[in-house]
Each structure stands twice: as structure tokens, then as C-alpha cells.
Design an enzyme around this catalytic site. Structure first.
Site, mmCIF file in Angstrom:
data_model
loop_
_atom_site.group_PDB
_atom_site.id
_atom_site.type_symbol
_atom_site.label_atom_id
_atom_site.label_comp_id
_atom_site.label_asym_id
_atom_site.label_seq_id
_atom_site.Cartn_x
_atom_site.Cartn_y
_atom_site.Cartn_z
ATOM 1 N N SER A 124 0.854 -1.179 0.000
ATOM 2 C CA SER A 124 0.000 0.000 0.000
ATOM 3 C C SER A 124 0.891 1.231 0.000
ATOM 4 C CB SER A 124 -0.899 -0.031 1.246
ATOM 5 O OG SER A 124 -1.585 1.181 1.397
ATOM 6 N N LYS A 150 -1.291 -0.978 -4.379
ATOM 7 C CA LYS A 150 -2.461 -0.152 -4.037
ATOM 8 C C LYS A 150 -1.945 1.238 -3.789
ATOM 9 C CE LYS A 150 -4.704 0.207 0.568
ATOM 10 N NZ LYS A 150 -5.361 -0.591 1.632
ATOM 11 N N LYS A 152 -2.991 5.203 -2.480
ATOM 12 C CA LYS A 152 -3.973 6.035 -1.804
ATOM 13 C C LYS A 152 -4.340 7.186 -2.724
ATOM 14 C CE LYS A 152 -3.895 3.992 2.245
ATOM 15 N NZ LYS A 152 -5.097 3.505 2.932
ATOM 16 N N ASP A 177 -7.259 3.303 -2.959
ATOM 17 C CA ASP A 177 -7.935 3.393 -1.661
ATOM 18 C C ASP A 177 -8.188 4.865 -1.360
ATOM 19 O OD1 ASP A 177 -8.873 3.214 0.929
ATOM 20 O OD2 ASP A 177 -7.126 2.160 1.736
ATOM 21 N N GLU A 202 -11.228 0.978 -3.081
ATOM 22 C CA GLU A 202 -11.442 0.739 -1.656
ATOM 23 C C GLU A 202 -12.007 1.974 -0.972
ATOM 24 O OE1 GLU A 202 -7.949 -1.120 0.063
ATOM 25 O OE2 GLU A 202 -8.510 -0.518 2.093
ATOM 26 N N ASP A 227 -13.658 -1.011 3.584
ATOM 27 C CA ASP A 227 -12.670 -1.135 4.665
ATOM 28 C C ASP A 227 -13.306 -0.520 5.920
ATOM 29 O OD1 ASP A 227 -10.586 -0.612 6.470
ATOM 30 O OD2 ASP A 227 -9.230 0.273 5.035
ATOM 31 N N LYS A 251 -9.775 -6.202 8.372
ATOM 32 C CA LYS A 251 -8.645 -5.870 9.232
ATOM 33 C C LYS A 251 -8.972 -6.444 10.590
ATOM 34 C CE LYS A 251 -7.185 -1.637 7.003
ATOM 35 N NZ LYS A 251 -7.171 -0.171 7.075
ATOM 36 N N GLY A 279 -4.341 -4.009 6.647
ATOM 37 C CA GLY A 279 -3.454 -3.713 7.771
ATOM 38 C C GLY A 279 -3.447 -2.252 8.127
HETATM 39 O O1 OSB Z 1 -6.951 2.282 4.699
HETATM 40 O O2 OSB Z 1 -5.997 0.429 4.401
HETATM 41 C C1 OSB Z 1 -6.013 1.544 4.944
HETATM 42 C C2 OSB Z 1 -2.801 2.144 6.922
HETATM 43 C C3 OSB Z 1 -3.301 2.799 8.030
HETATM 44 C C4 OSB Z 1 -4.652 3.058 8.112
HETATM 45 C C5 OSB Z 1 -5.495 2.675 7.068
HETATM 46 C C6 OSB Z 1 -4.995 1.995 5.960
HETATM 47 C C7 OSB Z 1 -3.614 1.757 5.883
HETATM 48 C C8 OSB Z 1 -2.978 1.108 4.737
HETATM 49 C C9 OSB Z 1 -1.656 0.396 4.973
HETATM 50 O O3 OSB Z 1 -3.398 1.154 3.614
HETATM 51 C C10 OSB Z 1 -1.786 -1.072 5.000
HETATM 52 C C11 OSB Z 1 -0.565 -1.758 5.556
HETATM 53 O O4 OSB Z 1 0.349 -2.044 4.787
HETATM 54 O O5 OSB Z 1 -0.512 -2.023 6.784
HETATM 55 MG MG MG Z 2 -8.208 1.124 3.383
#
Ligand code: OSB
Ligand code: MG
Length: 361
Positions: A124, A150, A152, A177, A202, A227, A251, A279
């Protein structure tokens, strides 16, 4: 713990990770570890370091004696009078699972009925406002073997980065995401994103709005993955019944731990909805629970479970989580989460410790 590089999303920029680690000790016996991956701020999730410490101390830990240690699955039930605070609950519940697996001398995944010896990793990537740096970062992670990228997105950083990644890297497994940054008025943005054949989008809309997600899903081809909206099994049922998503990101911490994650996994399987494990930049401890859950049969997409070195200079477990050349992580066969927790590293990073003794006397 200091992140290697700051992680920016549509809601916040994280430089250091603060979280709560849970250690449960059977008197004179085994130790189980858990993690409450909260932050100092309530921007992704309403729980914070301070609220979770308070809830654990005042309402959750005192209930431990009522739980049969051979059934950590009962923990959520024992604390059901406490509304919400799923992350605090998850931290304790996971520690109980680790403890039980160690007592039984079994790897956690085996105890959960996991069926894989390797799990597939994606990565991510936070918002990097500079296109060249983003492309470099994607290239580096693909070289390392990650099986899905992925990124953001937020207003002003959505279509362009996707377009560029497709142009440079072709048809790689890719998804975005939004962390709830958009509204239904932005439907044109998602219709435009449809052209890039993303695996999923996402959490595009508000985290409470299952109805509008259902409406958006009818208007776009790309599957919506929820999520933030999925806080537990009830949300999963509602989202699936309403058609608010076609994929769920589970999660374990967000939904209250292992038992609730498995309930969502099983319900989704029954209804033909694929899932994957997400995560929150967990330390090596929280990662152990993600890995164990990612061995379940209905995990159909790469997980947000990256190697320790994607997040931190040094992790607090040994061995650190590493990525195989084929973009997988090998599931440890040792008891519990299967990695050793390095107490001296924990001491090095700890700001404070709270000891709670629960006794029947
Ligand atoms: O939205 O998935 C999310 C990290 C912190 C809070 C929200 C998110 C995330 C990530 C990182 O996208 C996922 C990871 O590699 O732990
Ligand atoms: Mg997310």
C-alpha cells in the site's frame, strides 16, 4: 516506531507509529502477545492510544477471569456489554489466541483452520504528491516481488497517478484506496477510473454510508471494496445484502479480533464475496495475526501484509517478516504467531507500561 518513510492518506500523515502492545501472562506460564494498532489521533478510527489504555484497564482486563482460556473465541462475548472499542478488544483477544496456540504448541494458523503455507503480499503506497517519486516507488516494490500495488487517492490525486502507472507498468494488479474522501457527487471520477481496470476501489465514500456505496456500485463497473465501513459482522451482512460492495477488506484489529474476522470471512464465503486481509502498518506482532488469517480459504486477493522492511528500519520480532522472490510471505510453523518477540527492542521503543493483575482472590 519511526516509519522508514511517512505514510500519507486522505485523512492524515503518519511519521511515527504509536500503538499499544498487549502481553498476557498466564501465572508462571506462557506469554501471549497482541497489538492494538491505534494512533494518537482518531482520524482513521475513533480509538486512540489513550482511549484503548483506559478501556482495557477499566472494562476489558477485569473480564479476563470470566473467559475460559481454552476458548479465546468467547472473549468478545464476555465483553459484549462494552459497546464498540473493537481495536482494544482485538488486542486482548489476539493475545489470548497467541497464548492458547503456544500452550497447545501449535502454529496459530493451524488452530484457525488455515489452508495455506504461503500468503500473497501486496503493498500500500501512501499519497506521494510527486509523480516521478510515485513511479520510482511502484517500480521498486514490483522489483521486490509485491504482487499488487495499491495507491492512496484523494481529490486532486486520483486519475492522474492511475493513468501514469498504467502507462508505465501496463496491466499490473492495481487498486486505489480513497479512505472515504469522496461523495456520490464524484461519480464521474469513479466512472473515469473504470477505464483503467482496477482490481477494486477501496472505501470511496463516507464510512457510515452503506446506502450510497450501494448506489455507487450500481453506477460503476469496478468492484467496490469496503474497509472503514465494516466494523464487524453486522456491517458485513448489511453491506452484502445492500450490494454496497463486492469485496471486503478484513482488518482483524478493526473488527474486534480473530473470531470476528473469521465470522466475516465465513459469511462472505457463503455469499460469494471474496475477501483479503488489510493492515494498519502493524509491528511484527500484529502482522503475525494478519498472516495467520490470510491462510483462510476465502482470501482471494493479495493482502496488505508487507515485509517488516517495508515499514520499519528494525522490527520488534525475530525473524522479521520477509518477502519471498515470488511476492509471498511464508507462514511460520512455530507455535503461536510463530515469531519471537524481542523484549529489549520493545523496551527501547516503549514510552510507558501499564501492568494489570487479574486475580480471583
Ligand atoms: O486504509 O488500508 C487503509 C494504513 C493505516 C490506516 C489505514 C490503511 C492503511 C494502509 C496500509 O493502507 C496497509 C498496511 O500495509 O498495513
Ligand atoms: Mg483502506
Amino acid at each position: 516506531m519511526k516509519l522508514k518513510t511517512p505514510f500519507e492518506t486522505s485523512f492524515a500523515k503518519t511519521v511515527d507509529r504509536h500503538c499499544v502492545l498487549v502481553e498476557v501472562e498466564e501465572e508462571g506460564g506462557e506469554i501471549g502477545w497482541g497489538e492494538i494498532p491505534v494512533d494518537d489521533n482518531p482520524y482513521y478510527h475513533y480509538e486512540t492510544v489513550e482511549t484503548s489504555l483506559y478501556i482495557v484497564k477499566e472494562f476489558l482486563a477485569p473480564k479476563l477471569l470470566e473467559v475460559d482460556f481454552s476458548k479465546p473465541a468467547d472473549f468478545l462475548n464476555a465483553v459484549s456489554k462494552v459497546r464498540g472499542y473493537m481495536m482494544a478488544k482485538a488486542g486482548l483477544e489476539m493475545a489470548l489466541w497467541d497464548l492458547l496456540a503456544k500452550i497447545k504448541n501449535k502454529p496459530l494458523y493451524a488452530l484457525l483452520g488455515g489452508v495455506k503455507t504461503k500468503i500473497v503480499s501486496g503493498v500500500s503506497i501512501g499519497i506521494i504528491g510527486n509523480m516521478n517519486s510515485l513511479l520510482k516507488s511502484v517500480s521498486k516494490f514490483l522489483d521486490e516481488g509485491y504482487r499488487r500495488i495499491k495507491i492512496k487517492i484523494k481529490h486532486g490525486w486520483d486519475i492522474e497517478p492511475v493513468k501514469m502507472i498504467r502507462k508505465v507498468f501496463g496491466d499490473i494488479p492495481l487498486h486505489v484506496d480513497a479512505n472515504a474522501a469522496y461523495t456520490l457527487e464524484n461519480v464521474d471520477i469513479f466512472q473515469e477510473l473504470d477505464k483503467y481496470h482496477l482490481l477494486m476501489v477501496e472505501q470511496p465514500l463516507h464510512y457510515e454510508d452503506l446506502a450510497e456505496h450501494a448506489e455507487l456500485q450500481l453506477k460503476i463497473k469496478t468492484p467496490i471494496c469496503l474497509d472503514e465501513s465494516i466494523k464487524g459482522i453486522y456491517d458485513a451482512k448489511a453491506a452484502i445484502k445492500l450490494g454496497s460492495c463486492r469485496i471486503i477488506n478484513i482488518k482483524p484489529a478493526r473488527v474486534g479480533g480473530i473470531e470476528e474476522s473469521m465470522a466475516i470471512h465465513d459469511y462472505a464465503l457463503k455469499h460469494g464475496i471474496p475477501v483479503w486481509i488489510g493492515g494498519m502498518l502493524e509491528t511484527g506482532i500484529g502482522r503475525g495475526f494478519q498472516v495467520a488469517l490470510a491462510t483462510l480459504p476465502n482470501i482471494k486477493y493479495p493482502n496488505d501484509i508487507s515485509a517488516s522492511n517495508r515499514y520499519y528500519e528494525e522490527d520488534i520480532v525475530e525473524p522479521p517478516w520477509t518477502l519471498n522472490n515470488d511476492g509471498t510471505i511464508t507462514v511460520p510453523q512455530k507455535p503461536g504467531i510463530g515469531v519471537e518477540v524481542l523484549e529489549e527492542k520493545i523496551e527501547k521503543y516503549s514510552k510507558r507500561t501499564l501492568e494489570i493483575k487479574v486475580s480471583s482472590v
